[in-house]
Design an enzyme around this catalytic site. Sequence first.
Site, mmCIF file in Angstrom:
data_model
loop_
_atom_site.group_PDB
_atom_site.id
_atom_site.type_symbol
_atom_site.label_atom_id
_atom_site.label_comp_id
_atom_site.label_asym_id
_atom_site.label_seq_id
_atom_site.Cartn_x
_atom_site.Cartn_y
_atom_site.Cartn_z
ATOM 1 N N HIS B 212 0.798 -1.213 0.000
ATOM 2 C CA HIS B 212 0.000 0.000 0.000
ATOM 3 C C HIS B 212 0.833 1.266 0.000
ATOM 4 O O HIS B 212 0.318 2.355 -0.240
ATOM 5 C CB HIS B 212 -0.960 -0.021 1.201
ATOM 6 N N SER B 216 -0.533 -1.002 -6.113
ATOM 7 C CA SER B 216 -0.279 -2.171 -6.949
ATOM 8 C C SER B 216 0.409 -1.784 -8.250
ATOM 9 O O SER B 216 0.196 -0.696 -8.788
ATOM 10 C CB SER B 216 -1.593 -2.867 -7.299
ATOM 11 N N LYS B 240 -14.517 -8.199 -7.902
ATOM 12 C CA LYS B 240 -13.742 -9.029 -8.819
ATOM 13 C C LYS B 240 -13.008 -10.124 -8.056
ATOM 14 O O LYS B 240 -12.905 -11.256 -8.515
ATOM 15 C CB LYS B 240 -12.759 -8.153 -9.587
ATOM 16 N N ASP B 241 -12.498 -9.770 -6.877
ATOM 17 C CA ASP B 241 -11.809 -10.769 -6.055
ATOM 18 C C ASP B 241 -12.761 -11.865 -5.608
ATOM 19 O O ASP B 241 -12.405 -13.039 -5.566
ATOM 20 C CB ASP B 241 -11.169 -10.101 -4.827
ATOM 21 N N GLU B 284 5.862 -33.873 -1.562
ATOM 22 C CA GLU B 284 4.639 -33.360 -2.158
ATOM 23 C C GLU B 284 4.981 -32.573 -3.422
ATOM 24 O O GLU B 284 6.082 -32.033 -3.565
ATOM 25 C CB GLU B 284 3.904 -32.463 -1.162
#
Lengths: 267, 457, 193
Positions: B212, B216, B240-241, B284
């Site tokens: 922040h 972004s 949107k998220d 894994e």
Amino acid sequence: MQKRSIALNGLAVLFGLTAVLFIAASPHEEVDIPREHWSFQGFFGKFDQAQLKRGFQVYKEVCSNCHSANLLYYRNLSQPGGPGFSEDEVKNIAASVQITDGPNDQGDMFDRPGKPSDAFKAPFANEQAARAANNGALPPDMSVLARSRAGKGFFNYAGADYIHAILTGYKDAPSGFKLQDGMNYNEYFRGHQIGMPPPLADGAVTFADGASNKLDDEAKDVAAFLTWAGEPSMEARKLTGLKAMLFLVVFTLLFYAAKRKIWAKIH
Amino acid sequence: MAAVFKNPVIRWIDHRLPVFSYLQHEANDYPTPKNLSYWWNFGSIAGFMLMVMIATGIFLAMQYTPHVDHAFNSVERIMRDVNYGWLLRYIHMNGASMFFIAVYIHIFRGIYYGSFKPPRELLWIIGVVILLLMMATAFMGYVLPWGQMSFWGATVITNLFSAFPWVGPKIVTLLWGGFAVDNPTLNRFFSLHYLLPFVILGAVVMHVIALHRFGSNNPTGIDMKGQQDSIPFHPYYTVKDLYGLGVFMLFYAFWVFYAPVALGDPDNFVPANPLQTPPEIVPEWYFLPFYAILRSIPNKLVGVIAMFSSILVLFVLPWLDRSPVRSGAFRPAFKRFFWMLVFDCAILMFCGKYPPTNYWMPFDLTVMSPDDIIAGTKLVVDDLGSITFANGHFGIQIIFLGQLAAIYYFAFFIVILPLLSIFERTLPLPLSISKAVLPQGGGGLQQPAAAKAMEKA
Amino acid sequence: MADHAQTAQGAGETRRDFLYLMSASAAAFGTAAVVWPFIDMMNPSSDVLALSSIEVDISGVQVGQAITVKWRGKPVFIRHRTPEEIASAQKADPEVDAKGHVIANPAGLRDPQTDASRVKKPEWLILVGVCTHLGCVPLGQKSSDPRGEFGGWYCPCHGSQYDTSGRIRKGPAPLDLEVPAYAFEKDTVVKIG
């Protein structure tokens, strides 16, 4: 600049092709485990209760003489998603075995009839006793055996395929094959030599409902039972999955519509 | 800028503890580039996964027993007897895979679009710290069910530290709390596995604060120049998220409900046996690329150093790639090398999966062991080399392929990126985000930036 | 013209609000559906529920003796009462009408109950051995234990005293000792729970 572009593009394509071909390559199996059709396969698969009951009978009469199933309890036999025995049938099944309990007030262990809350009675008191009775080999516990055997099945019902294959895979050793003392030739076992002698044969168990007791069917029944034993919650899982997927589809569509509406101003 | 709240209770609290105006600022006033693509969803998805893992983990811990005699059975008890235990366990174990998928995509996004470049270097570094913490957490978590793979994976990986000269074996004994992986090891892994996710949480908070500070990045790599380039985070990116999260959860739910153990190893359903090693020890899937790099070097110590270096090199990425152009969208050469990196990581992953002496036969679409090849041909063992044409079938040994792939991985970061920074011919950049997203005719173009001063906030 | 545009916009707004309402509701419903398994997971699991009843062989308990068994994690007192103990318990009984309501309480019982309502067979007294004050285990099972003034049990934590029917007579405990659900499978075997 053109030359550099072609070279780079070509190289990138080569990398991509290598990656794709590598990912698509399947490991070569020494033997191909034959794949059966199981009632519990697929998104909507369910256990066949009659089959599970027969499989339990095979386990109880044959396998449990050497193999423990310490994580199974008699009360599991009446739980939903399983063989579907009634509470009374479960009480009788449990009471038909003697369970060691104790110590009592004198400090001694004692035998008493089983209860539904007891775990399946183990054939041997400990690992050493099991090995001593089986030429030094330890018959593995069967509680999650079906989940511990790999195969080609993506959804991991390869366990059932594998168990069925082993049980039906006993054959005479081919000429030239050196079979060690006390071992048995099995087509599908890794290395082809297995310590367990063939446990099943046609007619080894008699089913009350008159279902086929040919070796192949007995093997399928016990494989299905062991698959249930390894994951008793399978039916609950698939049912919950259906509800979850339906909800998520609705949820995603709603938020997609909301997103388009809100973003309409920007686009 | 303090917001005014209607509710007097909220105003009372906010005056004394300004959470509400802080959240209001972050959500509504915080300018976000208006052109973020769906590749930008994976940060919030990763954050969501962290919450899911912590929640399921805490409740699983209520039922789990961290003792070698009881661990395996306590996990099976969760699966069978605890109400919804199977659901929480499947969510937790598949959640680990989903968490890594989201984070790996998030990282690749960062590399492609130059999100690590100034002034976001520290944001990137904190991210790599989060990745390391995740790997440690996942490694320890996998030990807890105390299956064969749990035990032997722990043995192999902790044994790596013995490679360090002089102190190596002492470190290993310290890690184990004994002479082998045993109860002390399991107990401390449980404690640390419970602790680290909260350390990750703290690092994520720092990560978001660092984000922040400058806002972004965006697909053009060009900084926002004013209000015409930005939109408020809420409601645009919140909705949107949430939509992206829905799609992700459909994918996640498929694994949980229809293929719950497909991403794991069946051998982990065999209780740990210190006296018997399983035929193949495979970690894994999310560790496979690093495992491949480790195994590609015959020397134990150098292999360990190479494995750690493959992550450490990420820390210095901002200083390796100094191209003044941020986004790969305007860097055609970089774009191609980037995709080669992606494919290379996939190749590394699959190299880690197979025994290193096996051969990949691309034209037969199979991977075969040397024994199987010899059985099918008239060759002797010595006839097989790194590359073989056994009976007309081309095969390349997995370890050799892994070495090639590892070489490219390091070459990308240490050689290619610095060279690109100097010699790359980039495309002309748009003047601003708005100009870039407007239809034809609106975009004015800058001169391609050669070695000029970088875009600074 | 402006009107038409406005109504269209107004209709668009209600459509949009409806969509947001639906989306928010879906999210809320989803969250609630997800929260329930977490909560239910803390409820007793199948293996705990399976042990919710036990069978006790009381053939070895002589008259005047008592045994303690563990049931659902708590002690259960099983006392084979002497005729004197039964008599003294019945002597302190309150008077009840046909419906069971207490008419008179001459012994001043804090939690008036008749002895008959607390036993199935008068010689067998079966109680949960947890003091109703703050949960300590009262003494009185062994013959060497203090039993308080009323011949029953004495709680050492804060001095509560129970009589031979397990009723609170003195001390801070508010209620009589709890009688668990039980049944005699045979004369010598009682199933608790």
